[in-house]
Scaffold this active site. Structure first.
Site, PDB file in Angstrom:
ATOM      1  N   ARG A   1       0.830  -1.215   0.000  1.00 32.08           N
ATOM      2  CA  ARG A   1       0.000   0.000   0.000  1.00 32.08           C
ATOM      3  C   ARG A   1       0.867   1.269   0.000  1.00 32.08           C
ATOM      4  NH1 ARG A   1      -3.611   2.762   4.334  1.00 32.08           N
ATOM      5  NH2 ARG A   1      -5.225   3.735   3.061  1.00 32.08           N
TER       6      ARG A   1
ATOM      7  N   GLY B   1       4.186  10.816  -8.729  1.00 32.68           N
ATOM      8  CA  GLY B   1       5.001   9.698  -9.213  1.00 32.68           C
ATOM      9  C   GLY B   1       5.730   8.967  -8.088  1.00 32.68           C
TER      10      GLY B   1
ATOM     11  N   ASN C   1      -3.501   8.642   4.619  1.00 33.96           N
ATOM     12  CA  ASN C   1      -2.319   8.078   5.282  1.00 33.96           C
ATOM     13  C   ASN C   1      -2.362   8.183   6.804  1.00 33.96           C
ATOM     14  OD1 ASN C   1      -1.053   7.411   2.842  1.00 33.96           O
ATOM     15  ND2 ASN C   1      -0.179   9.483   2.643  1.00 33.96           N
TER      16      ASN C   1
ATOM     17  N   THR D   1      -8.779 -15.800   3.360  1.00 27.65           N
ATOM     18  CA  THR D   1      -7.331 -16.038   3.502  1.00 27.65           C
ATOM     19  C   THR D   1      -6.650 -14.675   3.716  1.00 27.65           C
ATOM     20  OG1 THR D   1      -7.197 -15.995   1.074  1.00 27.65           O
ATOM     21  CG2 THR D   1      -7.227 -18.165   2.117  1.00 27.65           C
TER      22      THR D   1
ATOM     23  N   ASP E   1       8.425   8.559  -6.212  1.00 25.99           N
ATOM     24  CA  ASP E   1       9.628   9.339  -5.902  1.00 25.99           C
ATOM     25  C   ASP E   1       9.965   9.298  -4.420  1.00 25.99           C
ATOM     26  OD1 ASP E   1       7.534  10.764  -4.889  1.00 25.99           O
ATOM     27  OD2 ASP E   1       8.174  12.710  -5.667  1.00 25.99           O
TER      28      ASP E   1
ATOM     29  N   ASP F   1      -3.794 -14.090  -3.089  1.00 30.14           N
ATOM     30  CA  ASP F   1      -4.438 -15.040  -4.000  1.00 30.14           C
ATOM     31  C   ASP F   1      -5.587 -14.331  -4.705  1.00 30.14           C
ATOM     32  OD1 ASP F   1      -6.484 -14.827  -2.105  1.00 30.14           O
ATOM     33  OD2 ASP F   1      -5.893 -16.665  -1.070  1.00 30.14           O
TER      34      ASP F   1
ATOM     35  N   ASP G   1      -9.699  -9.536   3.212  1.00 28.04           N
ATOM     36  CA  ASP G   1     -10.164 -10.804   2.652  1.00 28.04           C
ATOM     37  C   ASP G   1     -10.482 -11.747   3.814  1.00 28.04           C
ATOM     38  OD1 ASP G   1     -10.517 -13.324   1.607  1.00 28.04           O
ATOM     39  OD2 ASP G   1      -8.585 -13.408   0.576  1.00 28.04           O
TER      40      ASP G   1
ATOM     41  N   HIS H   1       0.670   4.420  -2.489  1.00 28.97           N
ATOM     42  CA  HIS H   1       0.474   5.798  -2.027  1.00 28.97           C
ATOM     43  C   HIS H   1       1.645   6.698  -2.408  1.00 28.97           C
ATOM     44  CE1 HIS H   1      -3.007   5.228   1.067  1.00 28.97           C
ATOM     45  NE2 HIS H   1      -3.203   4.552  -0.044  1.00 28.97           N
ATOM     46  N   ASP H   2       2.812   6.108  -2.636  1.00 34.08           N
ATOM     47  CA  ASP H   2       3.933   6.885  -3.164  1.00 34.08           C
ATOM     48  C   ASP H   2       3.662   7.255  -4.622  1.00 34.08           C
ATOM     49  OD1 ASP H   2       6.402   8.099  -3.493  1.00 34.08           O
ATOM     50  OD2 ASP H   2       7.452   6.218  -3.913  1.00 34.08           O
TER      51      ASP H   2
ATOM     52  N   HIS I   1      -6.277  -5.901  -2.315  1.00 31.76           N
ATOM     53  CA  HIS I   1      -7.133  -6.052  -1.138  1.00 31.76           C
ATOM     54  C   HIS I   1      -7.419  -7.515  -0.847  1.00 31.76           C
ATOM     55  CE1 HIS I   1      -8.700  -1.586  -1.347  1.00 31.76           C
ATOM     56  NE2 HIS I   1      -7.432  -1.687  -1.016  1.00 31.76           N
ATOM     57  N   THR I   2      -6.627  -8.395  -1.367  1.00 34.38           N
ATOM     58  CA  THR I   2      -6.649  -9.800  -0.985  1.00 34.38           C
ATOM     59  C   THR I   2      -5.875 -10.041   0.305  1.00 34.38           C
ATOM     60  OG1 THR I   2      -6.072 -12.045  -1.684  1.00 34.38           O
ATOM     61  CG2 THR I   2      -4.570 -10.339  -2.370  1.00 34.38           C
TER      62      THR I   2
ATOM     63  N   PRO J   1      -7.449   7.491  -4.013  1.00 32.99           N
ATOM     64  CA  PRO J   1      -8.873   7.167  -3.924  1.00 32.99           C
ATOM     65  C   PRO J   1      -9.322   7.079  -2.469  1.00 32.99           C
ATOM     66  CG  PRO J   1      -7.581   5.265  -4.685  1.00 32.99           C
ATOM     67  CD  PRO J   1      -6.637   6.409  -4.572  1.00 32.99           C
TER      68      PRO J   1
HETATM   69  C1  HEM Z   1      -9.129   1.474  -5.871  1.00 38.12           C
HETATM   70  C2  HEM Z   1      -9.105   2.354  -4.907  1.00 38.12           C
HETATM   71  C3  HEM Z   1      -8.621   2.048  -3.535  1.00 38.12           C
HETATM   72  C4  HEM Z   1      -9.207   2.475  -2.393  1.00 38.12           C
HETATM   73  C5  HEM Z   1     -10.442   3.346  -2.268  1.00 38.12           C
HETATM   74  C6  HEM Z   1      -8.435   1.943  -1.293  1.00 38.12           C
HETATM   75  C7  HEM Z   1      -8.708   2.183   0.031  1.00 38.12           C
HETATM   76  C8  HEM Z   1      -8.128   1.516   1.090  1.00 38.12           C
HETATM   77  C9  HEM Z   1      -8.505   1.670   2.457  1.00 38.12           C
HETATM   78  C10 HEM Z   1      -9.572   2.635   2.978  1.00 38.12           C
HETATM   79  C11 HEM Z   1      -7.767   0.808   3.185  1.00 38.12           C
HETATM   80  C12 HEM Z   1      -7.823   0.609   4.693  1.00 38.12           C
HETATM   81  C13 HEM Z   1      -6.962   1.643   5.386  1.00 38.12           C
HETATM   82  C14 HEM Z   1      -7.181   1.693   6.886  1.00 38.12           C
HETATM   83  O1  HEM Z   1      -8.241   1.273   7.358  1.00 38.12           O
HETATM   84  O2  HEM Z   1      -6.276   2.181   7.603  1.00 38.12           O
HETATM   85  C15 HEM Z   1      -6.902   0.108   2.279  1.00 38.12           C
HETATM   86  C16 HEM Z   1      -6.000  -0.860   2.630  1.00 38.12           C
HETATM   87  C17 HEM Z   1      -5.125  -1.461   1.751  1.00 38.12           C
HETATM   88  N1  HEM Z   1      -4.966  -1.124   0.425  1.00 38.12           N
HETATM   89 FE1  HEM Z   1      -6.213  -0.018  -0.702  1.00 38.12          FE
HETATM   90  N2  HEM Z   1      -7.411   1.194  -1.778  1.00 38.12           N
HETATM   91  C18 HEM Z   1      -7.468   1.246  -3.147  1.00 38.12           C
HETATM   92  C19 HEM Z   1      -6.563   0.679  -4.020  1.00 38.12           C
HETATM   93  C20 HEM Z   1      -5.440  -0.006  -3.620  1.00 38.12           C
HETATM   94  C21 HEM Z   1      -4.342  -0.351  -4.491  1.00 38.12           C
HETATM   95  C22 HEM Z   1      -4.230   0.049  -5.956  1.00 38.12           C
HETATM   96  C23 HEM Z   1      -3.443  -1.048  -3.730  1.00 38.12           C
HETATM   97  C24 HEM Z   1      -2.119  -1.625  -4.114  1.00 38.12           C
HETATM   98  C25 HEM Z   1      -1.774  -1.999  -5.309  1.00 38.12           C
HETATM   99  C26 HEM Z   1      -4.002  -1.153  -2.396  1.00 38.12           C
HETATM  100  C27 HEM Z   1      -3.450  -1.849  -1.366  1.00 38.12           C
HETATM  101  C28 HEM Z   1      -3.972  -1.913  -0.089  1.00 38.12           C
HETATM  102  C29 HEM Z   1      -3.504  -2.824   0.926  1.00 38.12           C
HETATM  103  C30 HEM Z   1      -2.473  -3.911   0.737  1.00 38.12           C
HETATM  104  C31 HEM Z   1      -4.207  -2.518   2.092  1.00 38.12           C
HETATM  105  C32 HEM Z   1      -4.014  -3.131   3.491  1.00 38.12           C
HETATM  106  C33 HEM Z   1      -2.897  -2.346   4.183  1.00 38.12           C
HETATM  107  C34 HEM Z   1      -2.557  -2.782   5.581  1.00 38.12           C
HETATM  108  O3  HEM Z   1      -3.075  -3.761   6.102  1.00 38.12           O
HETATM  109  O4  HEM Z   1      -1.719  -2.066   6.193  1.00 38.12           O
HETATM  110  N3  HEM Z   1      -5.188  -0.479  -2.376  1.00 38.12           N
HETATM  111  N4  HEM Z   1      -7.143   0.568   1.003  1.00 38.12           N
END
Ligand code: HEM
Ligand SMILES: *[C@@H]1O[C@H](CO)[C@@H](O)[C@H](O)[C@H]1NC(C)=O
Length: 332
Positions: A64, A74, A96, A250, A76, A255, A247, A68-69, A195-196, A165
């Site tokens: 994540r 870009g 963040n 798992t 960076d 996955d 998820d 976010h970077d 988000h898996t 987003p």
């Molecule tokens: C499509 C729009 C997306 C939205 C609206 C979104 C939003 C969020 C939110 C709200 C969380 C939970 C944060 C928290 O409760 O502190 C989250 C977690 C996460 N997001 Fe996204 N996300 C998006 C796309 C992505 C993308 C593109 C990636 C990576 C390629 C990603 C990877 C992750 C991961 C791995 C987590 C879990 C992080 C952790 O457990 O520390 N997300 N996301």
């Protein structure tokens, strides 16, 4: 597609790449550190594996961070910068704050890298490599990470608020935020598959549980048994920092379960489930394809889309700098 139109496409793609590359920007290359820091990839893999042992959530957090970077000016390393006299940190931006994590692990990798190849490897590249290692170590695909990014000397907190987003964005807004950085619908669906694994706080989806859009009822797209689980974990009226698995089946494995979850009304965030809202849409047909095999199509697309995301406006050549400390620019 006819062969003549695919020829035209190749020409267009070439022209587009040349335009993006510009005059002084070098292309990223997976062999960038082959001579200057030969053990780099292994060092990062070992360090992430160690971090994963003490915190099974860490690989998700690192993936994540890379996202976010890259979405803010870009890839960076800007997300890594702390507040200082010259920097308004992106860590204080809404997506963040009290949410982004993994900074200590990146610091630890950076100091190990500095001790073997001082002053050579950027923080932005370390983050890209650590993200790949995180996916691989969780059972996902591996890929050769294009390298050669330089670190920025600015942060952009407003950009983080604007470009990233939010979990309440409509599909239109999601698509426009992705296309603003050159990513298409396949990238959106494939990258959302991150988000898996990992966790989300109750407050990021609690609007779906009790009074969805003022209806005094839950979001009707939520599977009832999943709703019950979420309501138990996120009681109405509490502040909502409790963590939930993104998820439920798992939680720490990389996955393709995310896509089954969407098919079954078990997407956690509104923005997750929204991707499958119209089951006859092009997005839904990508989701159905990702769910229909052992995960290999998703893995293949995810790797490509991570490379696409990792290639958003990198600083290269003599632009930017190689930071000594990922938390601060070299000048201060
Ligand atoms: C499509 C729009 C997306 C939205 C609206 C979104 C939003 C969020 C939110 C709200 C969380 C939970 C944060 C928290 O409760 O502190 C989250 C977690 C996460 N997001 Fe996204 N996300 C998006 C796309 C992505 C993308 C593109 C990636 C990576 C390629 C990603 C990877 C992750 C991961 C791995 C987590 C879990 C992080 C952790 O457990 O520390 N997300 N996301
Ligand atoms: C439900 O939401 C609506 C609109 O968002 C709001 O006006 C109303 O007060 C809420 N009701 C309850 C019981 O929370």
């Amino acid at each position: 597609m006819s062969s003549s139109s695919s020829c035209i496409n190749i020409v267009l793609v070439t022209v587009a790449l040349l335009t993006v590359s510009g005059s002084h920007a070098d292309r990223l290359s997976s062999s960038f550190y082959d001579e200057s820091c030969p053990g780099l990839t292994d060092l990062v893999l070992t360090a992430v594996a160690q971090a994963q042992l003490s915190d099974p959530r860490m690989p998700a957090s690192i993936v994540r961070l890379h996202f976010h970077d890259c979405f803010v000016d870009g890839c960076d390393g800007s997300v890594l910068l702390d507040d200082s006299e010259m920097i308004v940190s992106e860590k204080g931006a809404t997506p963040n704050k009290n949410s982004a994590r993994g900074f200590d692990v990146i610091d630890d990798i950076k100091s190990q890298v500095e001790s073997v190849c001082p002053g050579v490897v950027s923080c932005a590249d370390i983050l890209a490599l650590a993200a790949e290692a995180s996916v691989f170590l969780s059972g996902g695909p591996s890929w050769d990470v294009p390298l050669g990014r330089r670190d920025g000397t600015t942060a952009n907190k407003d950009g983080a608020n604007k470009n990233l987003p939010t979990p309440l964005d409509t599909l239109d807004v999601l698509q426009s935020k992705f296309s603003a950085v050159g990513l298409d619908d396949i990238d959106l669906v494939a990258l959302s598959g991150a988000h898996t694994f990992g966790r989300a706080q109750c407050k990021t989806f609690s609007s779906r549980l009790y009074n969805y859009s003022g209806t005094l009822s839950p979001d009707p797209s939520l599977d009832p048994s999943y709703l019950a689980l979420l309501e138990e974990n996120c009681p109405q009226g509490e502040i909502g920092t409790t963590l939930n698995n993104l998820d439920p089946t798992t939680p720490d494995a990389f996955d393709n379960n995310y896509y089954y979850n969407l098919q079954n009304g078990q997407g956690l965030l509104q923005t997750d489930q929204e991707l499958y809202a119209d089951t006859s849409s092009p997005l839904a047909s990508i989701i159905d394809r990702y769910a229909s095999d052992d995960g290999s199509l998703f893995f293949e697309h995810f790797a490509v889309s991570m490379i696409n995301m990792g290639s958003i406006s990198p600083l290269t050549g003599s632009d930017g700098e190689v930071r000594f400390d990922c938390r601060k620019i070299n000048a201060g």
